[in-house]
Write a protein that holds these residues in place. Structure first.
Motif: not given
Length: 394
Positions: A115-119, A139-143
């Motif tokens: 349902k969600v992609s890191h990209n 990815h940017h938000l998580l890191t």
């Protein structure tokens, strides 16, 4: 000191071989052997916390477990000075930024479900994203590499947020502020700790799951982990529930002052969920044992992505003088630290109004450390560093 293998280092960098991904992030727990006396009751860590409590520098709970068994459990101070309620094992504390681990876990679950992609870019999941934010990915938000900062400091936020009286108002109100913010740098061009970024992850959880963020985490993280004392406590309940610790800081006369009134109506994806020490211990252990997210997804969550910059009052501290340097990477939620041949993962949180929290777990040796406090100026760094050094033998 053990030397990490090339495979383990590649794994932390997020480029582990397929075989390593299938096995998860080196999560096979090892027997700890004989527990060091320095970590047992009466040992160095116990004496340190008791001394700080005796000096009125520590009010809260500490829990240290190994292979699921309690090694050291201590509670000191008062949960509510006005009603003479002491802190104890059943006391729930505001967690500040440790909450981000729950948000990251929710994202990992939804990634695993497709349902969600890191990209995936922010506009894929959230409506009304301006051009300035369109290239930001999950990815940017998580890191913390999105370039977004902290909505708390935006003009008008403190005054407007004080008027919100529902979880829906809190979520939509903060989202509005974040989407009007100006990034500090282009996505991926730097690292800056970001409450705004983690709030948007909460919006993504809500949109992708079709469930309000707070309800999703209650069901799929807290309930799934058996965290019976965890919740997003509203301010009215915070003021009345005897099992919830009030935060305190000193006034100009040196007296402890209750600061609950300074907080918002309810916690957010970036901070202020509540939990007991036992709740956090259970969460950490189930996370690295691949019970909240399956093996490959857990490995991805706990593998390092970028070296973080200096965190503003949070994150893993730098090594103390006289101890070996450690290597730190930002993972998808926690930070990973290599010291003494072991990886640990964790998060800290804090607020000058009287909250200081930390959870750190060591999958290879199966240790979990939880420290939750409700006093400003708690020597959290000293406590965490001491415990980390004793656990890793460095």
């Amino acid at each position: 000191m053990a030397t990490p293998s090339r495979r383990s280092v590649l794994g932390l960098l997020g480029v582990a071989p397929v075989a390593a991904l299938a096995a998860g992030p080196a999560l096979a727990t090892q027997g700890s052997g004989r527990l060091p006396g320095t970590l047992r009751p009466g040992g160095e860590l116990d004496r340190l916390v008791a001394d700080r409590a005796a000096r009125d520098q520590f009010s809260g709970s500490l829990l240290l477990t190994n292979r699921g068994r309690t090694v050291l459990a201590r509670s000191y101070g008062m949960a509510d000075l006005g009603r003479d309620v002491k802190n104890g094992p059943g006391t729930a504390f505001a967690l500040a930024s440790v909450t981000k681990l729950f948000t990251a876990t929710a994202v990992a679950q939804l990634v695993r479900q497709g349902k969600v992609s890191h990209n995936g870019t922010l506009g894929t999941y959230v409506d009304g994203v301006p051009d300035a934010l369109r290239d930001i990915t999950v990815h940017h938000l998580l890191t913390h590499t999105s370039g977004l900062g902290d909505y708390h400091g935006m003009p008008g936020f403190r005054e407007e947020s004080a008027t919100w009286t529902s979880a829906a108002q809190v979520m939509s109100g903060i989202t509005g502020y974040v989407l009007r913010s100006t990034p500090m740098f282009a996505p991926g061009a730097g690292w800056a700790y970001s409450n705004s970024g983690y709030h948007l992850l909460g919006e993504i959880v809500a949109r992708a799951s079709g469930t309000p963020y707070h309800d999703y985490v209650r069901e799929h993280v807290f309930a799934a982990a058996g965290m019976t004392g965890a919740d997003f406590v509203t301010k009215p309940r915070w003021l009345t529930d005897r099992n919830v610790a009030h935060p305190y800081r000193r006034d100009e006369q040196g007296r402890w002052t209750d600061t609950v009134a300074e907080f918002g109506f309810v916690g957010t994806p970036a901070g202020e969920a509540f939990a007991t020490a036992a709740d956090l211990d259970r969460f950490a252990r189930l996370l690295y044992r691949e019970r909240l997210v399956d093996g490959p997804a857990t490995h991805l969550m706990l593998s390092g992505k970028v070296p973080p910059g200096p965190p503003p009052g949070g994150g893993n501290p730098p090594p103390p003088s006289g101890r070996p340097a450690w290597t730190v990477f930002q993972c998808y939620g926690p930070q990973g630290t290599l010291l003494g041949g072991q990886w640990s993962y964790g998060h800290t949180g804090g607020n000058p109004a009287g909250i200081a929290t930390a959870v750190e777990f060591f999958p290879d040796s199966d240790w979990v450390l939880v420290v939750l406090t409700n006093h400003a100026d708690t020597p959290m760094r000293e406590i965490v560093e001491t415990a980390r050094g004793l656990i890793t033998g460095t």
